[in-house]
Design a protein around this motif. Structure first.
Motif, short mmCIF file in Angstrom:
data_model
loop_
_atom_site.label_atom_id
_atom_site.label_comp_id
_atom_site.label_asym_id
_atom_site.label_seq_id
_atom_site.Cartn_x
_atom_site.Cartn_y
_atom_site.Cartn_z
N GLY A 48 0.85 -1.18 0.02
CA GLY A 48 0.05 0.03 -0.28
C GLY A 48 0.99 1.19 0.31
N MET A 49 1.86 1.35 0.78
CA MET A 49 2.95 2.36 0.84
C MET A 49 3.52 2.47 -0.43
SD MET A 49 6.31 3.22 0.84
CE MET A 49 6.98 1.76 1.30
N ARG A 50 3.88 1.49 -1.14
CA ARG A 50 4.59 1.87 -2.33
C ARG A 50 3.68 2.24 -3.49
NH1 ARG A 50 9.65 1.85 -3.35
NH2 ARG A 50 9.43 0.96 -5.09
N VAL A 51 2.35 1.49 -3.44
CA VAL A 51 1.31 2.46 -4.53
C VAL A 51 1.04 3.91 -4.21
CG1 VAL A 51 -1.10 2.18 -5.09
CG2 VAL A 51 0.16 0.26 -5.06
N ALA A 52 1.10 4.14 -2.85
CA ALA A 52 0.87 5.82 -2.75
C ALA A 52 2.10 6.51 -2.88
CB ALA A 52 0.27 5.81 -0.91
N ALA A 71 -7.78 2.64 -5.55
CA ALA A 71 -8.37 1.13 -5.98
C ALA A 71 -7.22 0.14 -5.99
CB ALA A 71 -9.04 1.37 -7.06
N ALA A 72 -6.00 0.55 -6.71
CA ALA A 72 -4.79 -0.66 -6.76
C ALA A 72 -4.51 -1.07 -5.24
CB ALA A 72 -3.73 0.17 -7.26
N MET A 73 -4.27 -0.24 -4.23
CA MET A 73 -4.21 -0.66 -2.84
C MET A 73 -5.47 -1.62 -2.37
SD MET A 73 -3.63 1.49 0.70
CE MET A 73 -3.76 0.60 2.13
N ALA A 84 -7.48 5.50 1.20
CA ALA A 84 -6.33 5.68 0.65
C ALA A 84 -6.18 6.89 -0.25
CB ALA A 84 -5.77 4.43 -0.21
N TYR A 85 -7.02 7.08 -0.75
CA TYR A 85 -7.24 8.52 -1.73
C TYR A 85 -6.99 9.60 -0.70
CZ TYR A 85 -9.62 12.65 -3.36
OH TYR A 85 -10.22 13.91 -3.95
N GLY A 86 -7.34 9.78 0.39
CA GLY A 86 -7.10 10.91 1.05
C GLY A 86 -5.63 11.26 1.44
N PRO A 87 -4.76 10.27 2.05
CA PRO A 87 -3.41 10.55 2.12
C PRO A 87 -2.42 10.72 0.83
CG PRO A 87 -4.08 8.62 3.45
CD PRO A 87 -5.33 8.91 2.50
N ILE A 88 -3.12 10.26 -0.44
CA ILE A 88 -2.39 10.39 -1.66
C ILE A 88 -2.64 11.81 -2.14
CG2 ILE A 88 -2.50 9.71 -4.22
CD1 ILE A 88 -3.17 6.92 -3.14
N SER A 89 -3.93 12.42 -1.72
CA SER A 89 -4.07 13.59 -2.24
C SER A 89 -3.44 14.71 -1.61
CB SER A 89 -5.70 13.97 -2.09
OG SER A 89 -6.32 13.22 -3.02
N ASP A 90 -3.38 14.26 -0.21
CA ASP A 90 -2.73 15.21 0.82
C ASP A 90 -1.24 15.42 0.38
OD1 ASP A 90 -1.94 16.69 3.08
OD2 ASP A 90 -2.16 15.27 4.37
N ASN A 91 -0.52 14.05 0.09
CA ASN A 91 0.89 14.10 -0.34
C ASN A 91 1.03 14.91 -1.35
OD1 ASN A 91 2.88 11.27 0.27
ND2 ASN A 91 2.17 12.81 1.50
#
Length: 777
Positions: free
Chosen positions: A163-167, A199-201, A510-517
């Protein structure tokens, strides 16, 4: 007679898992087509400096950026992405080295404890639930439970890491897409990247968890044969392994990210009045790394643990009922068939957000699209559950109900699963109402900032406390209906129903942290304010979806814990849990206290680490000439802040983890199975409510701050702009809420689950050797 037989079940469950994995790979592949340029001498895995998109896209962005060197900006994005990915990987590998030693040590404890129940006997013995049959020796149960524990731990660790790698693969791509194609197009393209990455995660984790559990059942079955009670007793170790890793992942990752976040906000935004994620702030890289190790890796391990535990509880309870006695494999696999159907339905739901005509076209479409995911997946899943129920189960059967046998019809189980499924929807929408800045509660918190941080804190606490009411009623309703219809098996299925849409839940979480980053990378790379405005809009919706994800995790934890509690009572041979029995009541009081003790430890850990971070950030601003003024060629020392977060999280996660892991062992061994039953009940009742209020208070404070920063309404503009006194008060509230919503709150749901599954695994040992103190009083 059921239409889905053994062969069909053996095919459908792994087939759905493979479909989910392929769907995850497809989403990852689409995201990988977004180009990220290479740095000199360091080729990016995808793109290698190539540019995609029409010429008009880039003509538009050049006009919009008014002379900004977009090629240099993109190269900077790639550099920042790599720094975040390296930092996250380094932390997780260090954490996993410590956890490897713990895992092996605890595996040895499991083997010795369960093996000693029958003095490491290698002879068959009468089955505990049917003495007329012979079951496999206790030593075999000890060995296979240990293997299942290790398998669950490994799967949980791999899930979090992937999950971390995808993000980290997606965050810069989301930022880059936000600046392509103009305002509406930029939002739509960035949303698609962040959502597909989530979604991938989500599908990778849900599918691999189901596939590994199904494989373990079949492989263990080669030895256990018709001894299904022994088989599914051993399988419970899978849930224990998953939740053990999730606990340390959530606590360690939460301490890491919040230490950096609080330090960055207090010095940068309050003292220095610089924007969030400003590259001058030494803590920003650590903050972005923390989003991935806490909100992605930790959250993935957490929900994996919930899924594993609910499945193990349902399988164990069913194994000692008529399903197990008659060796009806398809009926026994009903919980896994429900999960398999959930993967397929969630895939269909995902297409609604990214491929249908109602996909995101602008900022205003983001939040409704994410919220629609929960509703659509729930409706589709209800239909799928009905189909699986009537095709896989006989019309009527009996279930074990605390020493009695209860006659149950197949439609009863449909109601049980649906009760959990729709209770999850209620929790999701209530969480959204109390944490989204589109509604009155968060707006009232923002309004309270006019008079300073104190009133902001008071209003935020009130919102969190009030948000507990409806979720608790929803959980209570699901419990009552499920227990009346199908005893503890019904509650286990209700928990599984709430988690049946786990792929969608993980996607929007997971969408949230990805957008935050992505927003952080846009700021650090020097993208125009308009681009940061789009990423902020995505992030604000992501804060709400993250809160919804936490609500699902906490609600499912309550149901999972109760179902595990029922399985523990059966396995420990307790006929009745009498709350007025002093042995039970003292455990009840101690259990209700544990969530407060645990929260005190995690909050203090964040505070201690944040204190060191604040001092380091202040030191760098004062001692590095030109840093505060942003002079060219002057850069902060990011590595020191990363090291502070890493050292603090690894050191501080030990004590809270030891408290949770040791409590059931100490209480069961010294005071016996009845006191332990009270401890589990107290921790469940107290922990769920503290977790909901903490998570929602933190979410409300966070979005109140973003409400002021966005300035989308006249009221919000009157409170702003950034740097105003009201905004500073909102930032202080947000920093108080950060450890509540991202460390203590989410970790509490693991506390109640982990204690219950640990008690279930060690129940034979406690029943045989426990109660050292009370047995002599």
């Amino acid at each position: 007679m059921a239409l889905i037989g053994t062969v069909a079940a053996e095919i459908l469950i792994p087939l759905a898992s493979v479909i989910g994995i392929l769907f995850a790979v497809l989403q990852w592949y689409v995201v990988s087509k977004v180009p990220v340029p290479s740095l000199a001498g360091d080729d990016d895995a995808v793109g290698k400096g190539n540019r995609s998109g029409s010429a008009s896209d880039y003509e538009e962005e050049e006009e919009e950026e008014d002379g900004v060197d977009y090629r240099g900006v993109e190269a900077r994005c790639a550099e920042i992405q790599r720094a975040i990915a390296v930092g996250a990987s380094s932390f997780l590998f260090t954490e996993y080295k410590y956890l490897a030693a713990f895992t092996l040590a605890f595996a040895a404890i499991i083997f010795v404890s369960l093996g000693s129940v029958r003095r490491f006997s290698t002879s068959s013995e009468p089955c505990p639930y049917d003495p007329t049959l012979r079951c496999h020796p206790a030593l075999a149960n000890a060995a296979f439970t240990t293997v299942a524990f290790l398998l669950g731990a490994i799967t949980s660790v791999v899930s979090g890491y992937l999950g971390m790698r995808v993000a980290t693969f997606a965050n810069a791509r989301t930022a880059l897409e936000a600046r392509r194609g103009g305002h509406g197009g930029g939002v739509a393209r960035a949303f698609a990247v962040a959502f597909r990455s989530g979604a991938a995660m989500g599908f990778l984790l849900a599918s691999s968890a189901l596939l590994v559990l199904f494989a373990a059942v079949n492989l263990f079955g080669l030895y256990f044969g018709d001894d299904w009670a022994g088989l599914y007793e051993a399988i419970t170790g899978y849930g224990l392994g998953g939740s053990s890793m999730a606990l340390f992942g959530r606590v360690g990752g939460g301490i890491y990210t919040k230490a950096a976040d609080v330090g960055a906000d207090l010095v940068g935004k309050v003292e220095r009045n610089i924007p969030e994620d400003d590259p001058r702030n030494p803590a920003v890289i650590a903050d972005n790394v923390g989003d991935n190790v806490g909100d992605i890796a930790g959250m993935g391990s957490d929900l994996f643990g919930s899924y594993a535990e609910s499945s193990c509880a349902a399988l164990f309870v069913a194994s000692i009922s008529s399903f197990g006695m008659k060796h009806d494999f398809a009926a026994m696999m009903y919980p896994l068939l429900v999960s398999a159907a959930g993967i397929v339905m969630c895939a269909a739901t995902t297409l609604v957000a990214i491929d249908a005509g109602i996909a995101v076209k602008g900022v205003d479409d983001v939040a409704p699209t994410l919220k629609r995911q929960i509703l659509v997946s729930t409706v589709l899943m209800t239909v799928a559950v009905a189909a699986v129920t009537f095709l896989a189960l006989p019309r009527s059967f009996t279930l074990f109900d605390f020493g009695h046998h209860k006659l149950v019809k197949n439609w009863h189980l449909f109601i049980c699963v649906s009760a959990g499924l729709w209770a999850g929807l209620v929790i999701g929408y209530v969480t959204e109402y109390f944490t989204s800045n589109a509604y009155r509660p968060v707006q009232s918190v923002a309004r309270s900032c006019r008079t300073g941080a104190a009133t902001n804190v008071i209003f935020g606490l009130a919102v969190g406390y009030k948000s507990v009411i409806i979720p608790i009623f929803a959980i209570a309703g699901a419990i009552y209906a499920s227990f009346r219809l199908a005893a503890m098996y019904g509650i286990a299925l209700s928990a599984l129903g709430m988690l049946s849409t786990i792929a969608t839940g993980l996607t929007i979480d997971a969408y949230g942290p990805i957008s935050d980053n992505a927003g952080g990378i846009a700021e650090m790379a020097g993208m125009p304010a308009a681009v940061r405005g789009r990423t902020d809009a995505l992030d604000a919706a992501g804060n709400t979806t993250a809160a919804i994800g936490k609500g699902f995790a906490i609600g499912s934890a309550a149901l999972v814990s109760l179902s595990l509690f029922g399985a523990y009572v059966s396995r420990a041979g307790i006929e009745t849990v009498n709350m007025v029995n002093p042995r039970v009541f003292v455990g009840l009081l101690a259990g209700a206290m544990l969530p407060y003790w645990f929260s005190a430890m995690t909050m203090r850990s964040v505070g201690s680490a944040a204190l060191r971070m604040v001092e380091e950030v202040r030191r760098q601003f004062e001692e590095i000439p030109g840093l505060a003024d942003g002079l060219a060629g002057v850069s902060p020392d990011y590595a020191t802040c990363v090291r502070i977060s890493t050292d603090a999280s690894l050191r501080e996660m030990v004590a809270p983890g030891a408290l949770v892991m040791a409590s059931p062992l100490v209480v069961g061994t010294l005071f016996g199975v009845e006191t332990l039953a009270g401890l589990l009940a107290g921790a469940l009742v107290s922990g769920v409510q503290v977790a909901i209020s903490a998570s929602n208070s933190g979410g409300a404070w966070d979005n109140a701050k973003k409400y002021i920063e966005a300035g989308a309404t006249d009221e919000a503009r009157s409170l702003g702009p950034k740097g105003s006194e009201a905004h500073k008060a909102a930032v202080i509230g947000d920093t108080i809420g950060d450890p509540l919503k991202d460390t203590s709150g989410p970790s509490l749901n693991i506390l109640v689950k982990l204690m219950a599954v640990e008690a279930l695994v060690f129940a034979p040992f406690f029943a045989a050797h426990g109660g050292i103190i009370f047995n002599h009083l």
